[in-house]
Motif scaffolding. Structure first.
Motif, mmCIF file in Angstrom:
data_model
loop_
_atom_site.group_PDB
_atom_site.id
_atom_site.type_symbol
_atom_site.label_atom_id
_atom_site.label_comp_id
_atom_site.label_asym_id
_atom_site.label_seq_id
_atom_site.Cartn_x
_atom_site.Cartn_y
_atom_site.Cartn_z
ATOM 1 N N THR A 83 0.286 -1.368 7.684
ATOM 2 C CA THR A 83 1.661 -1.841 7.789
ATOM 3 C C THR A 83 2.690 -0.814 7.332
ATOM 4 O OG1 THR A 83 1.438 -2.757 5.579
ATOM 5 C CG2 THR A 83 1.014 -4.252 7.406
ATOM 6 N N ALA A 106 -9.283 3.812 -0.083
ATOM 7 C CA ALA A 106 -7.953 4.176 0.430
ATOM 8 C C ALA A 106 -6.855 3.823 -0.559
ATOM 9 C CB ALA A 106 -7.693 3.471 1.759
ATOM 10 N N HIS A 120 -8.882 9.764 1.792
ATOM 11 C CA HIS A 120 -8.444 11.038 2.377
ATOM 12 C C HIS A 120 -9.427 12.141 2.041
ATOM 13 C CE1 HIS A 120 -3.899 10.117 2.847
ATOM 14 N NE2 HIS A 120 -4.510 10.114 4.011
ATOM 15 N N LYS A 148 7.149 4.468 0.282
ATOM 16 C CA LYS A 148 6.307 3.733 1.238
ATOM 17 C C LYS A 148 7.234 2.890 2.114
ATOM 18 C CE LYS A 148 2.753 0.137 1.194
ATOM 19 N NZ LYS A 148 1.573 -0.369 0.517
ATOM 20 N N GLY A 191 0.564 9.528 4.113
ATOM 21 C CA GLY A 191 -0.423 8.456 4.269
ATOM 22 C C GLY A 191 0.116 7.355 5.151
ATOM 23 N N ARG A 214 1.432 -4.472 -2.555
ATOM 24 C CA ARG A 214 1.686 -5.691 -1.795
ATOM 25 C C ARG A 214 0.622 -6.764 -2.006
ATOM 26 N NH1 ARG A 214 0.333 -6.872 3.354
ATOM 27 N NH2 ARG A 214 -0.284 -4.752 3.786
ATOM 28 N N MET A 227 7.740 5.045 -5.356
ATOM 29 C CA MET A 227 6.639 5.102 -6.341
ATOM 30 C C MET A 227 6.479 6.531 -6.830
ATOM 31 S SD MET A 227 3.654 3.325 -4.104
ATOM 32 C CE MET A 227 4.019 4.172 -2.606
HETATM 33 N N1 LIG Z 1 2.205 6.905 -4.274
HETATM 34 C C1 LIG Z 1 1.503 7.524 -3.335
HETATM 35 N N2 LIG Z 1 1.335 8.861 -3.390
HETATM 36 C C2 LIG Z 1 0.623 9.501 -2.437
HETATM 37 N N3 LIG Z 1 0.026 8.896 -1.401
HETATM 38 C C3 LIG Z 1 0.169 7.573 -1.308
HETATM 39 C C4 LIG Z 1 0.907 6.817 -2.257
HETATM 40 N N4 LIG Z 1 0.846 5.515 -1.896
HETATM 41 C C5 LIG Z 1 0.115 5.456 -0.791
HETATM 42 N N5 LIG Z 1 -0.306 6.690 -0.419
HETATM 43 C C6 LIG Z 1 -1.139 7.006 0.758
HETATM 44 O O1 LIG Z 1 -0.730 6.198 1.848
HETATM 45 C C7 LIG Z 1 -1.824 5.414 2.335
HETATM 46 C C8 LIG Z 1 -1.309 4.090 2.829
HETATM 47 O O2 LIG Z 1 -0.719 3.383 1.788
HETATM 48 P P1 LIG Z 1 -0.959 1.826 1.623
HETATM 49 O O3 LIG Z 1 -2.426 1.557 1.519
HETATM 50 O O4 LIG Z 1 -0.145 1.351 0.498
HETATM 51 O O5 LIG Z 1 -0.394 1.337 3.042
HETATM 52 P P2 LIG Z 1 -0.591 -0.071 3.719
HETATM 53 O O6 LIG Z 1 -0.054 0.009 5.109
HETATM 54 O O7 LIG Z 1 0.006 -1.096 2.835
HETATM 55 O O8 LIG Z 1 -2.168 -0.186 3.736
HETATM 56 P P3 LIG Z 1 -3.104 -1.322 4.348
HETATM 57 O O9 LIG Z 1 -3.641 -0.748 5.626
HETATM 58 O O10 LIG Z 1 -4.192 -1.455 3.316
HETATM 59 O O11 LIG Z 1 -2.258 -2.524 4.548
HETATM 60 C C9 LIG Z 1 -2.786 5.313 1.170
HETATM 61 O O12 LIG Z 1 -4.111 5.103 1.588
HETATM 62 C C10 LIG Z 1 -2.606 6.662 0.493
HETATM 63 O O13 LIG Z 1 -3.409 7.603 1.113
#
Ligand SMILES: Nc1ncnc2c1ncn2[C@@H]1O[C@H](COP(=O)(O)OP(=O)(O)OP(=O)(O)O)[C@@H](O)[C@H]1O
Length: 728
Positions: free
Chosen positions: A26, A142, A100, A44, A22, A158, A90
């Protein structure tokens, strides 16, 4: 509170990152193995260079998330900094996010029973968070994650924040933002999450959030001005009355009238919700592993980016406007927003096209319309995820000093990274919608796709507008343009006094350079920067020749003639020197000639000075004029090329008839076939040439300024000498 849980180490070496599962604005999320426990986890990697938040703040929030313990909230095991990124460990949610799933298999949304289960679990998570003084602030499909056991968890550590914080900064996405967040000084509370929850319900029901087809600015305005979105009693017949009612309760503009999470849980819609094991599990029963889905989505994004996301002039100008005004940083001024958004057009085609593209992607892929190549070249250059992050950032944040070098390379970048995306050979999309892969994927294998994706991510982050393949380039160009302009102004100030006399005799170039703005530099049809707009910059003679005003652009009769004379083949790169486009504006030719003028000799005689200055001036004026005309000419050429090719080919049965949306008045949206891609390439060539010409012209103008100053200085010296001689 999870006290019995084993401790996870903060040594990055203890984690083996596997596939990317994913990515967001950020961060990139990987499936990983925590080696000491041999346990699958999700890591992440938050790119700190892409965050507005500092490391300490991030750490604090990650720590606070560690204290959270609820079956419906994704909990962070631990977090630590690795170079310029923060790693958050995590539990791995092996079915990924609801978004997704929607994108890969449920374009038109889920069934009501699944929606009920997912929303109920999400609401439980919200109730828990609100009860503990947190606002999630980013509730959306998402961020709702699922696993094979049908567990539903709210993610995104976050953005969880203190409910007592009352501020105008709310880094949520526009479509999900509650109206009170857009009204300055109102503050917000946990009810903002209830609004986002209602929007998420619509997202799950329709496959997209309301207003999602509009640019962010418009979404913000619609959120303030329009009636709240909801499930339509007629159109959404398949959904129950209680579902519609529940959504309507969440989407009340007055936050005080929205129910709390606790109260909402008592609604009949949730009382009758099925257990997730019955309604959610079936959603992913036939789907391939998460990482293969993600890979397919990346390919889709890359393909869309490559063939269709060349922005129209207006879209890009809007995006530029947003960028400059800081709206993407959520710095709201509602009146300003209203004024700007009223300029935007309603374009339903955007959504329709997006939907079509989504539906068609795999058809194209299967049919081989998208070329599959191995990603070896790019893979070699990136050895580890850490390197990858650094290199991505490096590719985007180009310093000014590096910009000219970057500009020299931009053509190659465009060709290799945007127009020829490299797809892994070993992915096959099978009939039942699954993806087969020849070998286990690794992070390294994903790099080529990631690179393209990162550009899209970056453009999303900074522009709040459509995905722009040329975002990086346009950004550098803009900065470069402004730098030159500033330099020029500084030069002018310095020479102001000395120039006074010369300026009286010769027309001055002291206004801003007629350089394209960031938008226009990247767009064929964007407005040209000049004091009075492009049309105003034309002289009377040109106005007399004006035969058509297309949007903001004027087509001149002489251009039409010229275009008629240009065979399509003459616009190819190799023959460009012979093309009228080059011939008429070759600044370098003139530069060679001008070098033959010995400056010293010219400066000895002030009369000669003035003659050479006015000669230079005339020449530069001509060049300006020619460049303007050529920009129009190129526009016209593109239009002609496109329509001629399109009509010709569709008559020959080579191309499917192209719909209204494929008109090129600044936008090349629906380019599905190889033929169209070739046309796009040609256009890109023209665009590149136009930029080159502008660069040449700018460089020349700077030289001229310097020359002018030298002349003036020498002239003054001469005068002082004369004066002294007179005194003596
Ligand atoms: N623990 C997890 N297990 C599996 N997939 C995950 C997990 N955490 C996040 N994802 C996938 O990764 C994607 C991005 O994660 P996240 O939304 O935390 O990123 P971000 O860059 O902080 O997002 P944003 O664009 O909202 O700032 C999520 O939409 C999800 O599909």
């Amino acid at each position: 509170m999870g006290g019995s849980e084993q401790r996870y180490s903060t040594n990055p070496g203890d984690y083996k990152l596997l596939e990317e599962v994913g990515y967001g604005g950020t961060a990139t999320v990987y499936r990983a193995i925590y080696l000491p426990f041999n346990q699958v986890v999700a890591v992440k990697c938050v790119d700190l260079d892409r965050c507005n938040i500092n490391l300490d703040e991030l750490r604090r929030e990650a720590q606070s998330m560690r204290l959270i313990d609820h079956p419906n909230v994704v909990r962070a095991h631990c977090s630590f900094a690795v170079e310029r990124s923060l790693w958050v460990v995590m539990p791995f949610m092996d079915q990924g996010s609801c978004l997704h799933l929607i994108k890969i298999a449920y374009n038109h949304g889920f069934q009501e029973d699944a929606i009920g289960s997912i929303l109920k679990q999400t609401l439980k998570a919200l109730h828990y968070l609100h009860h503990h003084g947190h606002i999630h602030r980013d509730v959306k499909a998402a961020n709702i994650l699922l696993d094979t056991n049908a567990a539903v968890k709210l993610a995104h550590f976050r953005l969880a924040a203190d409910t007592h914080r009352s501020t105008n900064t709310f880094p949520g996405p526009p479509s999900w933002m509650a109206p009170e967040l857009l009204q300055p000084g109102n503050g917000y509370n946990s009810k903002a999450d209830i609004w986002s929850f209602g929007i998420t319900a619509l997202e799950l029901a329709h496959g997209h959030a309301p207003f999602s087809k509009y640019p962010p600015m418009k979404v913000l305005l619609m959120t303030i001005q329009n009636a709240p979105p909801g499930l339509d009693y007629d159109r959404d017949k398949k959904f129950s009355k209680s579902f519609k009612e529940m959504v309507a309760m969440c989407l009340v503009k007055d936050q005080t009238k929205r129910p709390s999470a606790e109260k909402l849980l008592k609604h009949s819609f949730f009382k009758h919700a099925k257990p997730p094991e019955l309604s959610v599990k079936k959603l992913f029963a036939d789907l391939p592993p998460l990482w293969n889905r993600v890979k397919a989505l990346q390919l889709k994004d890359a393909a869309q980016l490559a063939v269709k996301k060349m922005p129209s002039a207006e879209e890009e100008a809007i995006s530029q406007n947003e960028y400059q005004r800081g709206v993407s940083a959520w710095n709201f001024d509602v009146d300003d927003l209203k004024a700007q958004a009223s300029l935007l057009r309603d374009d339903d085609d955007i959504a329709v096209m997006r939907e079509e593209d989504e539906n068609n992607f795999f058809t194209y892929y299967k049919a081989g319309a998208i070329d599959s190549q191995s990603g070896t070249r790019k893979l070699n250059s990136v050895k580890s995820p850490q390197n990858k992050i650094t290199s991505q950032v490096g590719a985007i944040d180009i310093k000014q000093s590096e910009q000219s070098e970057y500009l020299n390379k931009k053509e190659k970048i465009i060709e290799s990274e945007i127009w020829e995306p490299e797809f892994p050979k070993n992915i096959v999309w099978t009939r039942n919608g699954s993806i087969k892969e020849a070998s286990t994927s690794t992070v390294q294998k994903d790099i080529s796709v990631n690179k393209i994706k990162t550009q899209s991510v970056k453009s999303r982050q900074t522009q709040s507008g459509p995905l722009l393949p040329g975002a990086v380039i346009s950004h550098s160009l803009s900065e470069r343009g402004w730098t030159l302009e500033r330099l020029e102004n500084e030069n002018q100030l310095l020479g102001e006094k000395n120039n006074h006399e010369l300026r009286q005799r010769a027309p001055s170039f002291s206004g801003p350079l007629m350089l394209p703005t960031r938008a226009s530099a990247n767009s064929l049809s964007a407005p040209i920067k000049s004091s009075g707009g492009f049309r105003d910059s034309l002289d009377d003679k040109s106005k007399a020749n004006l035969v058509q005003i297309k949007g903001r652009f004027s087509v001149m009769s002489e251009n039409l003639d010229l275009v008629k004379d240009i065979p399509v083949s003459s616009v190819s790169r190799r023959s460009s020197q012979g093309s009228p486009l080059w011939k008429s504006a070759s600044v370098s030719d003139w530069m060679l000639n001008s070098k033959q003028l010995p400056i010293g000799q010219a400066t000895k005689d002030s009369a000669t000075n003035n003659i050479s200055a006015s000669l230079l001036m005339t020449h530069l004026q001509n060049l300006f004029q020619q460049t303007s005309i050529q920009q129009d000419l190129i526009m016209n050429l593109i239009n002609n090329l496109h329509s001629a090719e399109t009509i010709g080919d569709s008559q020959n049965g080579k191309l499917p008839p192209i719909t209204r949306s494929s008109e090129i008045n600044g936008t090349l949206d629906s380019a599905a076939s190889e033929r169209e891609r070739l046309l796009l390439l040609k256009i890109l060539e023209l665009q590149t040439r136009m930029i080159t010409l502008t660069n040449e012209l700018t460089a020349e103008k700077l030289k001229y300024m310097q020359l002018q100053q030298q002349l003036t200085a020498l002239h003054n010296q001469e005068q002082n000498k004369d004066n002294r001689e007179e005194v003596v």
